[in-house]
Design an enzyme around this catalytic site. Structure first.
Site, PDB file in Angstrom:
ATOM      1  N   GLY A  81       0.859  -1.184   0.012  1.00 54.17           N
ATOM      2  CA  GLY A  81       0.196   0.095   0.082  1.00 54.17           C
ATOM      3  C   GLY A  81       0.843   1.330  -0.001  1.00 54.17           C
ATOM      4  N   ASP A  82       1.954   1.269   0.795  1.00 52.84           N
ATOM      5  CA  ASP A  82       2.961   2.295   0.697  1.00 52.84           C
ATOM      6  C   ASP A  82       3.640   2.657  -0.661  1.00 52.84           C
ATOM      7  OD1 ASP A  82       2.714   2.725   3.612  1.00 52.84           O
ATOM      8  OD2 ASP A  82       3.691   1.153   4.009  1.00 52.84           O
ATOM      9  N   GLN A  83       3.901   1.490  -1.242  1.00 50.56           N
ATOM     10  CA  GLN A  83       4.357   1.545  -2.501  1.00 50.56           C
ATOM     11  C   GLN A  83       3.363   2.125  -3.498  1.00 50.56           C
ATOM     12  OE1 GLN A  83       8.009   0.277  -4.266  1.00 50.56           O
ATOM     13  NE2 GLN A  83       6.847   2.045  -5.220  1.00 50.56           N
TER      14      GLN A  83
END
Length: 653
Positions: A452-454
């Protein structure tokens, strides 16, 4: 028996090629980012190593080759009064460690030189640096040795003679200084990044320390039906918004600043050091509190257990001017809210609202966090978060995820909402009453921690480059899928951050190991089957293929004001997407000679329509021993004829 002069030279010639130049250049890049921003380099060694260490600090405080601002570098053995006083009062073993405690700050770098890697005062300095959260590097002789093992990174020389090791260390010092000068010269003043093709991304959010324990499990405990984990190994990394910042910093062309709150404790110092090691500028708002630690126990790429440490709440101070400045110059901003309070900081929210008026802002929300600020370009909740945030229950299928995205769009002051759906991709909602855009994902298996951060940082970068939200989300889904396929967070350790070689460095590496570099050039406007045939054949001639393409201005001068049809950035992206092309260079001149001098291909390839002619670049390529060759031409394929045909067809209509 002492070495003869000739034998000494031979030993040195044998050892120098073993020097880890790539790592030294990476160190130079990190120092170039860290020292001008207020960081400090501490250096120490004994005997001849002390002389090498002092040589390094003199080059950084003064200058190596290029004129630049002085950089903070301190040789810990050079202050004779402090050295003798510490030895007299505390003993020789503390001579460097006490100075590290006096001068070192979290995120600074300690570089230790030791031919043996066993000196007690050097090892004591490592322990002191660890306590304070410094990054520790070592230049040593043959490994393994205690210093190399205790350091974050080490460059060692497998040479028997101490003099040989020390002379190689002097070369290493010069390589490091050259790398610092090169990267400092490449830095631009705040606000000028886009002039040099470099943009700033600001990540705002809560940070944790992630700790993974991995091992094997082939039996159950006799005490309870639980697996016994053997051969366990632990590894730390930044988590939460810290992981997002590290992922963002791995891509060239972006400078990354993280605005966060870090606990004033050992986990906080550890995270701060790792972030700066990754090239992330850290702006810490916390004045009290502790850093959460999330620990996963994993076996065979599966998580058996996760446990989180309790953390004292963060107490946040006022927003510093440097944070306002960074947000003011950002090409894109991403907020990774993990519910610890950063996203609710009143001053920060006001500045984020102002930033959202100038640059695209992506908000990755948390059910316990704050709602996005007005003007947010894109919110990216995952399906579970969307379910919780809308107070719903029931199924989590495509239609329901799209409906929940529409509900969030109607209550949040955001322009669009993309509900991320893990292995099923994402659904983008721009209007609750319109059809949603569905972005499927490629099949992927692996550790999804951080996916999700990527996705969030990739979407922010794409919007910062002016891409449409649909393009940004599609690219972000693909980037998250690739991240999972590469092993998720474990892939961060397999591939050093922000160390992807450019085309010229890639060519140098290939040549250094005896490979052949192939080059091809042209406009490559309206990519067609003739181009594909040329590039496929060219790639078969060597180990890498670098394509040199004319810039838009160059094409316009050569082909006329109505060309190119496709811009240089899109042409480069399409070429890079081909399996036959390893990288692309863009040149602004009418001919590629200047670029060829930099690339120095072993083979320069032209299409068969040049057969029987003397290629213009042949003399230049042959001057360094390269060859110019012609490959078969696919008849009937020409960009100009294709454009003429399309124009005639348009005229008929």
């Amino acid at each position: 028996m002492p070495q003869s002069g000739r034998a000494h030279i031979q030993a040195l010639a044998a050892a120098l090629p073993l020097l880890d130049v790539d790592r030294l250049q990476t160190w130079g890049r990190l120092l170039a980012n860290r020292l001008p921003a207020g960081g400090r380099l501490l250096v120490a060694g004994n005997g001849g190593s002390a002389a090498e260490a002092q040589h390094l600090t003199s080059e950084l405080v003064g200058r190596f080759r290029a004129e630049r601002a002085p950089l903070s570098a301190i040789a810990l053995h050079a202050d004779s009064s402090s050295v003798t006083a510490i030895v007299n009062d505390y003993g020789a073993e503390e001579v460097f460690a006490r100075q590290v405690r006096a001068h070192g700050r979290p995120g600074d770098v300690l570089l230790l030189l030791s031919t043996s890697g066993r000196s007690p005062n050097v090892l004591a300095a490592v322990r002191a640096a660890r306590e304070l959260g410094l990054t520790v590097w070592a230049l040593t002789g043959p490994a393994p040795n205690p210093l190399a093992e205790a350091s974050d990174q080490a460059v060692y020389l497998d040479a028997e003679d101490v003099a040989t090791v020390q002379e190689c260390h002097l070369v290493a010092v010069h390589v490091l200084c050259a790398a610092v000068d090169t990267h400092v010269a490449g830095l631009t003043a705040p606000g000028d990044e886009e002039l040099d093709g470099v943009r700033r991304l600001v990540v705002v959010g809560d940070v944790v320390l992630d700790h993974d324990i991995t091992g094997t499990a082939d039996r159950l405990s006799p005490e309870a039906p639980v697996p016994v984990v053997a051969e366990a190994q632990g590894i730390d990394r930044p988590g939460g918004a810290g992981l997002a910042a590290v992922l963002a910093a791995r891509e060239q062309g972006w400078r990354v600043t993280l605005v966060c709150g870090l606990g004033q404790d050992t986990p906080g110092a550890r995270v701060r050091g790792m972030l700066r090691e990754a090239g992330v500028e850290v702006i810490d708002l916390a004045i009290d509190g502790t850093t959460p630690v999330k620990t996963r126990v994993r076996v065979a790429d599966r998580t058996l257990l996760r446990f989180d440490t309790a953390a004292d709440p963060l107490r946040l101070g006022p927003l510093p001017d440097i944070a306002r400045a960074r947000l003011g110059e950002a090409a894109a901003v991403v907020v990774c809210d993990y519910g610890r309070g950063i996203a609710a900081h009143d001053e920060l929210r006001q500045v984020l609202t102002e930033a959202a008026c100038r640059s695209p802002l992506v908000w990755d929300p948390h059910p316990k966090g704050a709602e996005p600020v007005p003007g947010t370009a894109l919110a990216v909740p995952n399906a579970h978060e969307a379910l919780t945030l809308t107070g719903g229950s029931g199924p989590r299928n495509l239609g329901d995820d799209a409906t929940r995205g529409g509900r969030l769009l109607s209550v949040w002051p955001v322009k669009q909402v993309a509900v991320t759906r893990g292995r099923d991709g994402a659904v983008l909602v721009a209007d609750p009453d319109a059809h949603p855009l569905v972005v499927p994902a490629r099949p992927a298996a692996g550790d999804a921690c951080g996916a999700g951060d990527q996705l969030a940082v990739t979407a922010a970068k794409m919007l910062g480059l002016g891409r449409l939200p649909s393009h940004a989300v599609a690219t972000a889904v693909d980037a998250a899928t690739t991240y999972v396929q590469a092993g998720g967070p474990a892939g961060l350790h397999a591939l050093p951050p922000a160390d992807q070689p450019g085309p010229l460095e890639l060519a140098d590496r290939v040549r250094a190991r005896g490979g052949k570099v192939v080059g091809a050039g042209g406009c490559f406007d309206l990519l067609h089957a003739g181009h594909l045939s040329l590039l496929t054949q060219a790639r078969r001639l060597g180990d890498i293929l670098v394509v040199c393409i004319n810039s838009d201005d160059s094409v316009r001068r050569l082909k006329g004001e109505d060309r190119p049809v496709v811009g240089e950035h899109e042409r480069a992206a399409m070429l890079k997407a081909l399996d036959s092309v390893d990288d692309v260079l863009v040149f602004n001149e009418d001919t590629p000679e200047k670029m060829l001098v930099e690339l120095r291909p072993d083979i320069w390839v032209k299409g068969g329509d040049y057969a029987g002619q003397r290629i213009t670049e042949a003399d230049l390529v042959e001057s360094w021993g390269g060859e110019v060759v012609v490959v078969p031409y696919l008849d009937g394929h020409s960009t100009t004829s294709r454009i003429d045909q399309l124009s005639r067809q348009a005229g008929v209509r």
